[in-house]
Design a protein around this motif. Structure first.
Motif, PDB file in Angstrom:
ATOM      1  N   VAL A  95      -9.452   9.929  33.550  1.00  0.00           N
ATOM      2  CA  VAL A  95      -9.794  10.548  34.832  1.00  0.00           C
ATOM      3  C   VAL A  95      -8.586  11.287  35.402  1.00  0.00           C
ATOM      4  O   VAL A  95      -8.694  12.433  35.859  1.00  0.00           O
ATOM      5  N   ASP A  96      -7.441  10.626  35.414  1.00  0.00           N
ATOM      6  CA  ASP A  96      -6.187  11.255  35.866  1.00  0.00           C
ATOM      7  C   ASP A  96      -5.200  11.228  34.712  1.00  0.00           C
ATOM      8  O   ASP A  96      -4.215  10.499  34.723  1.00  0.00           O
ATOM      9  N   ASP A  97      -5.474  12.024  33.718  1.00  0.00           N
ATOM     10  CA  ASP A  97      -4.700  11.996  32.480  1.00  0.00           C
ATOM     11  C   ASP A  97      -3.299  12.574  32.666  1.00  0.00           C
ATOM     12  O   ASP A  97      -3.122  13.614  33.299  1.00  0.00           O
ATOM     13  N   GLY A  98      -2.322  11.876  32.094  1.00  0.00           N
ATOM     14  CA  GLY A  98      -0.937  12.299  32.246  1.00  0.00           C
ATOM     15  C   GLY A  98      -0.665  13.696  31.724  1.00  0.00           C
ATOM     16  O   GLY A  98       0.245  14.385  32.220  1.00  0.00           O
ATOM     17  N   LEU A  99      -1.417  14.143  30.746  1.00  0.00           N
ATOM     18  CA  LEU A  99      -1.189  15.475  30.180  1.00  0.00           C
ATOM     19  C   LEU A  99      -1.540  16.568  31.185  1.00  0.00           C
ATOM     20  O   LEU A  99      -1.069  17.698  31.054  1.00  0.00           O
ATOM     21  N   CYS A 100      -2.362  16.223  32.166  1.00  0.00           N
ATOM     22  CA  CYS A 100      -2.785  17.207  33.160  1.00  0.00           C
ATOM     23  C   CYS A 100      -1.840  17.277  34.352  1.00  0.00           C
ATOM     24  O   CYS A 100      -2.039  18.085  35.257  1.00  0.00           O
ATOM     25  N   SER A 125      -8.412  20.581  33.760  1.00  0.00           N
ATOM     26  CA  SER A 125      -7.584  21.328  34.709  1.00  0.00           C
ATOM     27  C   SER A 125      -6.190  20.718  34.702  1.00  0.00           C
ATOM     28  O   SER A 125      -6.032  19.506  34.548  1.00  0.00           O
ATOM     29  N   VAL A 126      -5.173  21.560  34.876  1.00  0.00           N
ATOM     30  CA  VAL A 126      -3.781  21.119  34.797  1.00  0.00           C
ATOM     31  C   VAL A 126      -3.045  21.510  36.070  1.00  0.00           C
ATOM     32  O   VAL A 126      -3.303  22.573  36.651  1.00  0.00           O
ATOM     33  N   THR A 127      -2.133  20.651  36.512  1.00  0.00           N
ATOM     34  CA  THR A 127      -1.317  20.951  37.686  1.00  0.00           C
ATOM     35  C   THR A 127       0.127  20.548  37.424  1.00  0.00           C
ATOM     36  O   THR A 127       0.393  19.643  36.638  1.00  0.00           O
ATOM     37  N   ASP A 128       1.061  21.208  38.108  1.00  0.00           N
ATOM     38  CA  ASP A 128       2.460  20.789  38.041  1.00  0.00           C
ATOM     39  C   ASP A 128       2.861  20.082  39.334  1.00  0.00           C
ATOM     40  O   ASP A 128       4.031  19.789  39.558  1.00  0.00           O
ATOM     41  N   GLY A 129       1.863  19.784  40.179  1.00  0.00           N
ATOM     42  CA  GLY A 129       2.118  19.076  41.425  1.00  0.00           C
ATOM     43  C   GLY A 129       1.803  17.599  41.304  1.00  0.00           C
ATOM     44  O   GLY A 129       1.468  17.093  40.229  1.00  0.00           O
ATOM     45  N   LEU A 130       1.909  16.899  42.432  1.00  0.00           N
ATOM     46  CA  LEU A 130       1.685  15.461  42.458  1.00  0.00           C
ATOM     47  C   LEU A 130       0.302  15.088  42.982  1.00  0.00           C
ATOM     48  O   LEU A 130      -0.145  13.958  42.794  1.00  0.00           O
ATOM     49  N   MET A 131      -0.364  16.003  43.643  1.00  0.00           N
ATOM     50  CA  MET A 131      -1.672  15.708  44.202  1.00  0.00           C
ATOM     51  C   MET A 131      -2.716  15.634  43.090  1.00  0.00           C
ATOM     52  O   MET A 131      -2.621  16.349  42.084  1.00  0.00           O
ATOM     53  N   VAL A 133      -5.659  16.209  40.665  1.00  0.00           N
ATOM     54  CA  VAL A 133      -6.313  17.446  40.257  1.00  0.00           C
ATOM     55  C   VAL A 133      -7.793  17.168  40.020  1.00  0.00           C
ATOM     56  O   VAL A 133      -8.159  16.146  39.437  1.00  0.00           O
ATOM     57  N   ALA A 134      -8.640  18.047  40.523  1.00  0.00           N
ATOM     58  CA  ALA A 134     -10.084  17.897  40.338  1.00  0.00           C
ATOM     59  C   ALA A 134     -10.472  18.473  38.983  1.00  0.00           C
ATOM     60  O   ALA A 134     -10.187  19.639  38.687  1.00  0.00           O
ATOM     61  N   GLN A 135     -11.112  17.644  38.179  1.00  0.00           N
ATOM     62  CA  GLN A 135     -11.542  18.102  36.858  1.00  0.00           C
ATOM     63  C   GLN A 135     -12.894  18.805  36.961  1.00  0.00           C
ATOM     64  O   GLN A 135     -13.701  18.495  37.842  1.00  0.00           O
ATOM     65  N   PRO A 136     -13.147  19.753  36.078  1.00  0.00           N
ATOM     66  CA  PRO A 136     -14.398  20.526  36.160  1.00  0.00           C
ATOM     67  C   PRO A 136     -15.624  19.672  35.884  1.00  0.00           C
ATOM     68  O   PRO A 136     -15.542  18.611  35.270  1.00  0.00           O
TER      69      PRO A 136
END
Length: 231
Positions: A95-100, A125-131, A133-136
């Protein structure tokens, strides 16, 4: 097994039907819940027997010294009775995968994983932030379908790899043959190695790197040997 000492003289592997049992003094190895340690692969059974045989006479041993035995125990006593529960647990990690959540989300290892996942209709979906990320829409459903195709052996390995790397997606790509163990180790230890390069030697970080690498390589060995099913 913690704090026990070697009490056996001989180690061997015996075939029982379609399974192979590592035995100590011709007695089966009993797992914590009482089940017999037996696997479908002769190569894996021999490697497990080798772990037990490698313990010196009268020496103390712990589960950490028997990584293949430990993974086999998880497969036999936790996963085999209810593989769907194991899949649901793994899905939760995805759900909150480290790769993302990494700055190098478009780096070479991530690119290999995401490229492989495209073939299964998975577009994280990928983010470089800490919040968070909503997956599609459809992400978790497609990931669940991919997990359905994994057998008990692979689920046991995925559990180790996902915990060690912090990424179910990376673990799935390793089991699927899209990413090498070496690349998985490099990606998993990237943050710690960057810290070492910035701040200098840190024994705790070094141990963390070494332990993570060992877990990943042990899981890879278990997978490779376990897939050599004897008939």
């Amino acid at each position: 097994m913690s704090g026990h000492k070697r009490f056996w003289k001989t180690v061997a592997v015996v075939r029982e039907g379609d399974l192979f049992e590592p035995r100590l003094d011709n007695r089966p190895i009993r797992l914590p819940q009482g089940r017999v340690l037996a696997v479908q692969s002769l190569a894996l059974a021999e490697a497990i027997a080798g772990e037990w045989g490698g313990i010196a006479e009268n020496a103390s041993f712990t589960p950490d010294m028997l990584p293949l035995t430990r993974i086999a125990g998880t497969m036999i006593e936790r996963i085999a009775p209810d593989p769907q529960a194991a899949r649901e647990m793994l899905l939760g990690l995805g759900v909150d995968d480290g790769l993302c959540y990494c700055e190098d989300g478009t780096g070479p290892v991530a690119a290999q994983v995401f490229g492989w996942l495209l073939g299964y209709g998975i577009h994280p979906s990928v983010t470089d932030g800490l919040m968070p990320v909503a997956q599609p829409e459809g992400y978790l459903g497609a990931l669940a379908q991919l997990l359905v195709t994994r057998d008990d052996l692979e689920l046991a390995v995925l559990g180790v790899l996902a915990q060690a790397t912090g990424s179910l997606l990376l673990a799935l790509a390793v089991v699927g043959g899209a990413v090498s163990l070496v690349d998985a180790v490099l990606w998993a230890n990237n943050d710690e190695k960057s810290q070492l390069a910035t701040w200098g030697q840190d024994e705790e970080l070094v141990r963390s790197i070494e332990n993570r690498e060992k877990d990943i390589l042990d899981a890879g060995l278990f997978l490779a040997l376990g897939r050599r099913v004897s008939v």
